[in-house]
Design an enzyme around this catalytic site. Sequence first.
Site, mmCIF file in Angstrom:
data_model
loop_
_atom_site.group_PDB
_atom_site.id
_atom_site.type_symbol
_atom_site.label_atom_id
_atom_site.label_comp_id
_atom_site.label_asym_id
_atom_site.label_seq_id
_atom_site.Cartn_x
_atom_site.Cartn_y
_atom_site.Cartn_z
ATOM 1 N N ASP A 318 20.493 31.223 35.666
ATOM 2 C CA ASP A 318 20.342 30.433 34.457
ATOM 3 C C ASP A 318 19.073 30.905 33.753
ATOM 4 O O ASP A 318 17.992 30.668 34.257
ATOM 5 C CB ASP A 318 20.304 28.934 34.753
ATOM 6 C CG ASP A 318 19.414 28.578 35.945
ATOM 7 O OD1 ASP A 318 19.418 29.300 36.950
ATOM 8 O OD2 ASP A 318 18.698 27.566 35.844
ATOM 9 N N GLU A 520 7.596 34.105 40.919
ATOM 10 C CA GLU A 520 9.022 33.777 41.003
ATOM 11 C C GLU A 520 9.899 34.978 40.633
ATOM 12 O O GLU A 520 10.990 35.167 41.172
ATOM 13 C CB GLU A 520 9.247 32.636 39.998
ATOM 14 C CG GLU A 520 10.646 32.196 39.776
ATOM 15 C CD GLU A 520 10.779 31.434 38.465
ATOM 16 O OE1 GLU A 520 9.997 31.686 37.524
ATOM 17 O OE2 GLU A 520 11.676 30.582 38.381
HETATM 18 O O1 LIG Z 1 14.891 23.594 35.237
HETATM 19 C C1 LIG Z 1 15.771 24.597 34.850
HETATM 20 C C2 LIG Z 1 16.597 25.139 35.995
HETATM 21 O O2 LIG Z 1 15.724 25.504 37.058
HETATM 22 C C3 LIG Z 1 16.301 25.931 38.279
HETATM 23 O O3 LIG Z 1 16.683 27.307 38.200
HETATM 24 C C4 LIG Z 1 15.732 28.291 38.477
HETATM 25 O O4 LIG Z 1 14.921 27.981 39.611
HETATM 26 C C5 LIG Z 1 15.610 27.795 40.859
HETATM 27 C C6 LIG Z 1 14.556 27.530 41.917
HETATM 28 O O5 LIG Z 1 13.780 28.664 42.167
HETATM 29 C C7 LIG Z 1 16.492 29.004 41.207
HETATM 30 O O6 LIG Z 1 17.289 28.680 42.300
HETATM 31 C C8 LIG Z 1 17.367 29.392 40.016
HETATM 32 O O7 LIG Z 1 18.005 30.598 40.341
HETATM 33 C C9 LIG Z 1 16.465 29.578 38.799
HETATM 34 O O8 LIG Z 1 17.186 30.049 37.705
HETATM 35 C C10 LIG Z 1 17.471 25.072 38.739
HETATM 36 O O9 LIG Z 1 18.138 25.651 39.834
HETATM 37 C C11 LIG Z 1 18.449 24.814 37.612
HETATM 38 O O10 LIG Z 1 19.498 23.987 38.042
HETATM 39 C C12 LIG Z 1 17.667 24.153 36.484
HETATM 40 O O11 LIG Z 1 18.525 23.764 35.460
#
Ligand SMILES: OC[C@H]1O[C@H](O[C@H]2O[C@H](CO)[C@@H](O)[C@H](O)[C@H]2O)[C@H](O)[C@@H](O)[C@@H]1O
Length: 566
Positions: A318, A520
């Site tokens: 995302d 990250e």
């Molecule tokens: O708050 C926005 C989005 O954040 C997350 O996605 C991102 O961080 C996660 C944790 O590191 C990771 O798993 C993911 O690949 C990243 O893109 C969350 O998982 C989303 O649901 C959320 O909308």
Amino acid sequence: MALATGLSHKCRVTVIPTTPLVTFLERVQETALGTFGGKNFDAKLYVDLSLKFNLSKTEKAFDGLPRSDENGTVSVKDLKEFIATYFADAGDDLLHYDPEDFAPEPEGFLPKVKNPEVRAWALEVHALWKNLSRKVSDGVLEQPELHTLLPLPEAVVVPGSRFIEVYYWDSYWIIRGLLASKMYETAKAIVTNFIFLVDTYGYVLNGSRAYYTNRSQPPLLSAMVYEIYNRTCDVDLVRKALPALLKEHAFWNSEIHKVTIQDAQGCNHNLSRYYAMWNKPRPESSTKDKESASKFLSNSEKQQFYRDIASAAESGWDFSTRWMRNTSEFTTLSTTSILPVDLNVYILKMELDIAFMANVLGNKATMESFLEAAEARKKAINSVFWNGEMGQWFDYRLANGTICKESETWQACNQNQNVYASNFIPLWIDLFHSDAALVENVMGSFQSSGLVNVAGIATSLINSGQQWDFPNGWAPLQHMIVEGLLRSGLKEARSLAEDIAVRWINTNYVGYKKTGAMHEKYDVQKCGESGGGGEYIPQTGFGWSNGVLLAFLEEFGWPEDRSIGC
Ligand SMILES: OC[C@H]1O[C@H](O[C@H]2O[C@H](CO)[C@@H](O)[C@H](O)[C@H]2O)[C@H](O)[C@@H](O)[C@@H]1O
């Protein structure tokens, strides 16, 4: 409980309702944006707040706040005072935890790392597990209705910074690092929590928050159990995990996820897609999603767009041009009408892992039926995604919008021929290594794809400003491709794998020395630079980056006389 309405079962509007607390916190978030403005605004902060008093008392106080006549804005002073009075700080409900199996320098830690500078740094990264370990507070267990954080039975390791709860697919690489750090009990505790989530919800949630209950994330629970079992031979863990894995497998093959594609010979192939059970703005980014959806006029178009946004979040990518029909227009996001290569690879791995575990437990019938399922999915992956001329597996776009039909006929023009790191993820699975000529073809295609850059593998070739695109490189993608090349058994593949791992380690090191943190994501064009783009500021900490670094150092080591840096 899922609400399902509508006529055709493929077109059902499946939605998991959220809690009244989440709905209220979205209102606070919207007000905060009006009051504090968009600069440095992180919408997630507001849905992570926990209440000091019950919801109705808090809502009453919120509704009583004086608002300006013109646009209903609350003053900075009043809103700050309200928040300080009625909420605990975000993160107060997840307490720091001292993992019992942490040792500052565990016996047998990274034996192949001989260079003292690299070893000292690896020990610092290893020590970060202590910073990132958390346990849900008693307050959450006693009064869950005051928190969006979900109760979990065991300790967790979080990604870091704004991500103060456990995440599903991140945990696979966190576990790979924990295994290199010899923290087997911490790794098992994470798996126990995920089994608990499957028992409670039927699938592992995106993360442990009430606003994540409408979707999962890339399904890697079986891979976690498999890796832990390989190190510990813990049959009890396998016994506990297997029923949850069977349930999770059923979830990813349920009506909303399963799509049948008929090939040119008339053979049917079942594959899976991401499909969030949600059709509203994501609560953690509600203000952003509403703005993005504002160009749609009809309610049903908006709802479909919101589902595609949440489904992209479910994919872990995302956001990315991968999910857009027009790569320069975010509103063409159509995640639910794409069959993704990587998701089907993860499910294939799940099938192989289940067969392996069933065998460990002496359950031959389950073993055989899952080996058969894996063979069928391999065939489907090769029939629908494989493109021999290009030497890559491409995502497949379903015809026009969300599929409502029972099946669809395969057409070459529906393969998305843009280059993404995900086009090479099948390499991660041994089942695709049986044909050496094919592996050589894929390797050649990968090397000339443009993805391999000075500081690692790019996510795509398109610089869209989204975080899962060029020039960002993500630890999980480096790891799966490197491990895949390594497992292929080809000599040249091993040296390419090592070359990429060394580039990645160098960029992590230089970035760490410059900023004191693991990031990250990284910019693969510039060694030592963190990545950017997307909807939140770049985060540090960082669970999966630490895990992949330790896993790479464990695999490849670092000779005494090799210097580190760019
Ligand atoms: O708050 C926005 C989005 O954040 C997350 O996605 C991102 O961080 C996660 C944790 O590191 C990771 O798993 C993911 O690949 C990243 O893109 C969350 O998982 C989303 O649901 C959320 O909308």
